[in-house]
Design an enzyme around this catalytic site. Structure first.
Site, PDB file in Angstrom:
ATOM      1  CG  HIS A   1     -23.056  11.189   3.499  1.00 50.19           C
ATOM      2  ND1 HIS A   1     -24.431  11.130   3.579  1.00 50.19           N
ATOM      3  CD2 HIS A   1     -22.641   9.923   3.266  1.00 50.19           C
ATOM      4  CE1 HIS A   1     -24.830   9.880   3.382  1.00 50.19           C
ATOM      5  NE2 HIS A   1     -23.763   9.124   3.195  1.00 50.19           N
TER       6      HIS A   1
ATOM      7  NE  ARG B   1      -2.319  -1.489   3.493  1.00 54.61           N
ATOM      8  CZ  ARG B   1      -2.734  -1.216   4.723  1.00 54.61           C
ATOM      9  NH1 ARG B   1      -3.801  -0.457   4.881  1.00 54.61           N
ATOM     10  NH2 ARG B   1      -2.101  -1.697   5.771  1.00 54.61           N
TER      11      ARG B   1
ATOM     12  CG  LEU C   1      -0.702   5.568  -4.740  1.00 48.99           C
ATOM     13  CD1 LEU C   1       0.397   6.548  -5.147  1.00 48.99           C
ATOM     14  CD2 LEU C   1      -1.492   5.132  -5.969  1.00 48.99           C
TER      15      LEU C   1
END
Ligand code: GLN
Ligand code: ZN
Length: 776
Positions: free
Chosen positions: A716, A20, A22
């Site tokens: 959200h 991982r 990136l």
């Protein structure tokens, strides 16, 4: 006679790095901990590693420009200069921070007053949505009706040259113009982005000329829109576009890539385009091999997508060869490529990292690099005959046979039980209106009852405790004590705020699917098998390898504990079978519907155990039901039939007086309202606040009879809505539904929010309900 070699292509490979890399580089850059240079170097190293690894494994057609810092659709938008005005871009190369502002929003963006709540001083990100029917999410390009395009990035050329520098000649990948416009959106009323094609094509023409000038001989242009239902003018758009592209760079060969399904009624269109090659998905649509092979021009290079790019199973190579043999016999080898069905972006990178996985299960799997090896074997068999790869083919066939016969896969009890499913098991005893009377008298709730969707904030403390427990640093007893403390606090707090129907808070759950998968048989979990969900967010989907069953209750003790603390009803909280299925890697040896039924039976048992323990309300979340819809409309009914049946199988075992809730976090119901009604949940909570209740029109028009909790608060965003706003939203809901149908709840679970946001918001929500009751 030895044939020349069949090429091996990968179409695209994962970008994220085995460890991982990136993600960590991105997050370090975003948090200001490291400079852009570090991110760009990491990205470059990942590309280089991908190119050399493919070369070393024997891939002969290696992609470039499949890499992206965040998302390849966003890259395309930036490349054609489709940067909305809000991001303050004035031309030239798009700066890195503008790119990331489009991806993630920014606090100090050039724009202000964009009108989005919570972003008064910054700029919001582009919308994000699912890429076809994958769990990869792309940034939706936003185009205006007077959109101007200009080639604004040299990334495809730069990456080609970068690979060339290390001696790898690549086939650059670009997203095709028609699919790009098809997945874009526009705010302009009634405006279809496809109509921008004539303005967009000059940019693609310029790009192709530049690629050719840089030494590119083949380019892969992805047009997955060709597997969708298209209207005639969209088909014409393909002809129009590819004629223009062919004219711009006549020497540049185009491999037109289609994937995720059959070309079907678009096959003729695809075959009529002036391209040098066509890639087809033969995993999702094996039946198209015959028509494609027989109708394709003799000199058309066929890229045969025979290795599953969407799933983790090792292939049965001899049987693929049996299928391919006759269809490719007449085509010269140099006109054939073997490939995964689609980019390998959608599968994890390397199975070898999974040292803790059950050895048998592991022997049935192949991730990205193992799939490359499989392709190389296929190519060698097709080029030099099967004897050349005898051992590899034998091993492949043996693994397939071992999997088919394994007792880890087949559980006769489960198979007998699913075979014994009867219609009556998928129906509640009485119709909703009957049930409602019983539920009303049993539950005695006020009008406009208030509740939440299940989870409460997963604070740093909760996540730390979970991590420490997983590492063995926190004992089981201490961990449970901690979780009990959190649960109790949540119950006390909900009572204080005055919510009517409580939840236990889901503190013990790492994830709404994983939590159940870990307790069910037939599921395997990996340590490193990450796939990109969006940007720097990766997921490790469970792998369902065998018949699914439940050996003991999974949630009852937590529910019982929470209910013991309060006199108000606490909802039992479960994830539904369709959602568990859609967020996992699923078996390919039996139909998805069959696995779904098995999961449904396991959830049904849990529902009955909760009822037995005294739960009067049980919520079964189906967050992913809609996203499982097939790409082609003609396939919807079959899917919805078994999906709804599975939900009903899971939920219908209870007494009439037990109230079944479901939750879905989306807002498009118009086209599936029959299926939603057929689920026959007593109460459904849905996402509506952002659409201003408009989507309730679907429920009104349908005369949906059951109860509904249209989310009145958008979880959200960190913003805390006032009671008045929520009252106003409910007022809009009341124009569409009867008061007796309405519940008051947030849009979705609250796990991603902070307590500081949740507290005042729910206080306001309860106040809103009280106002409504007084006025009613
Ligand atoms: N019960 C789950 C929660 O509240 C539902 C989440 C979801 O549907 N995405 O977290
Ligand atoms: Zn939700």
């Amino acid at each position: 006679m030895t044939r020349s070699t069949v090429s091996v292509a990968t179409i695209g490979v994962p970008r994220i790095g085995r460890r991982r890399e990136l993600k960590f580089a991105l997050e370090s850059y975003w948090s200001g901990k490291s400079p852009a240079e570090h991110l760009l170097q990491t990205a470059k190293a990942l590309r280089r590693a991908n190119w050399t690894e493919q070369r070393d494994r024997g891939v002969t057609i290696i992609p470039s420009n499949d890499f992206s810092l965040y998302d390849h659709v966003l890259d395309t938008a930036v490349m054609v200069g489709a940067v909305p005005a809000a991001y303050g871009w004035t031309g030239g190369e798009v700066p890195l921070d503008t790119y990331f502002a489009m991806a993630r929003g920014s606090q100090d963006g050039a724009a202000s007053g964009c009108g989005h709540p919570g972003h008064e001083h910054g700029v919001t990100a582009l919308e994000m949505t699912k890429w076809f029917d994958t769990n990869y999410h792309y940034m939706v390009p936003e185009l205006s009706d007077d959109q101007v395009f200009a080639l604004s990035s040299t990334k495809p050329i730069d990456h080609f040259l970068e690979a060339k520098e290390i001696g790898v000649h690549t086939r650059p990948v670009i997203l095709g113009p028609v699919t790009f416009l098809k997945v874009a959106k526009s705010h302009a009323e009634g405006f279809n982005p496809i109509s921008l094609l004539p303005k967009l094509l000059p940019v693609y023409q310029e790009l192709l000329r530049e690629l050719a000038a840089a030494g590119v001989d083949w380019v892969q242009i992805d047009e997955p829109a060709l597997v969708l239902d298209l209207v005639p003018n969209e088909r014409d758009a393909f002809k129009f576009a590819y004629d223009k592209l062919a004219a711009a760079a006549p020497d540049l060969k185009v491999m037109l890539a289609t994937y995720f399904g059959a070309l079907g009624d678009n096959l003729e269109t695809a075959l009529s385009l002036p391209v040098a090659g066509l890639h087809v998905d033969l995993v999702r649509a094996p039946q198209q091999l015959e028509p494609v092979a027989s109708l394709a021009r003799e000199d058309l290079v066929l890229s045969l997508g025979v290795i599953d790019g969407r799933n983790v199973w090792r292939a049965d190579l001899p049987s693929i060869l049996d299928r391919l043999g006759p269809a490719v016999a007449d085509r010269p080898s140099e006109h054939i490529e073997v490939a995964p069905s689609c980019s390998l972006l959608h599968v994890p990178i390397d199975l070898e990292l999974e040292t803790a996985l059950d050895a048998d299960v592991k022997s049935w799997l192949a991730f990205s690099v193992q799939k490359m090896d499989e392709l190389v074997v296929l190519s060698r068999a097709l080029s030099g005959g099967r004897d050349a790869v005898h051992a590899e083919l034998k091993a492949s066939a043996e693994a397939a046979a071992a999997r088919a016969a394994s007792p880890k896969v087949h559980d006769p009890q489960v198979e007998a039980r699913t075979a014994g499913i009867r219609d009556a098991m998928t129906r509640r005893r009485s119709a909703f209106l009957e049930r409602r009377k019983l539920q009303e008298s049993k539950l005695g709730l006020p009008p406009f009852p208030t509740t939440t969707i299940g989870s409460f904030p997963q604070t740093m403390e909760v996540r730390k405790a979970r991590a420490a427990h997983a590492k063995g640093e926190l004992s089981q007893t201490d961990y449970e004590a901690f979780l009990k403390k959190e649960t109790e606090a949540a119950i006390r707090w909900q009572e204080e705020v005055g919510l009517d129907v409580l939840v236990h808070g889901e503190f013990e759950r790492n994830d709404m699917v994983q939590y159940f998968g870990e307790q069910l048989s037939g599921f395997a979990f990996t340590k490193h098998a990450w796939v990109q969900s969006y940007g720097s967010r990766y997921v490790r989907p469970p792998i369902i390898y065998g018949d699914v069953s439940r050996s003991r209750p999974m949630t009852v003790s937590w529910w019982r504990y929470a209910q013991s603390l309060t006199g108000r009803p606490v909802k039992g909280m479960l994830t539904g079978p369709v959602t568990i299925l859609n967020w996992s890697f699923v078996r390919n040896d039996i139909p998805r519907s069959q696995t779904c039924r098995q999961i449904a039976l396991a959830i049904r048992d849990e529902v009955l155990d909760l009822e037995e323990a005294g739960a009067t309300m049980i919520q079964i979340d189906e967050a992913a039901l809609r996203e499982g819809l097939p790409l082609r409309r003609s396939d919807w009914k079959t899917y919805l039939d078994w999906a709804v049946e599975s939900f009903r199988l899971a939920s219908s075992g209870v007494d009439d007086a037990t109230q079944i809730h479901t939750h879905m976090c989306y807002s498009e119901f118009n086209d599936i309202i029959d299926a939603i009604a057929a689920m026959d949940a007593d109460v459904i909570s849905i996402e509506t606040s952002r659409s201003k209740m408009e989507l309730l029109d679907a429920f009104r028009n349908y005369k949906y009879p059951n109860e509904i909790g249209p989310g009145v608060y958008d979880i959200h965003s960190p913003r805390v809505p006032e009671a008045e706003e929520m009252v106003h939203l409910v007022k809009l809901a009341r124009e569409r539904l009867s008061d007796a149908q309405l519940w008051i709840n947030p849009d979705c679970g609250l796990k991603t929010r902070k307590w500081e946001e949740v507290r005042p918001a729910l206080v306001n929500m309860v106040a809103a309900a009280k106002q409504l009751r007084v006025a009613a």
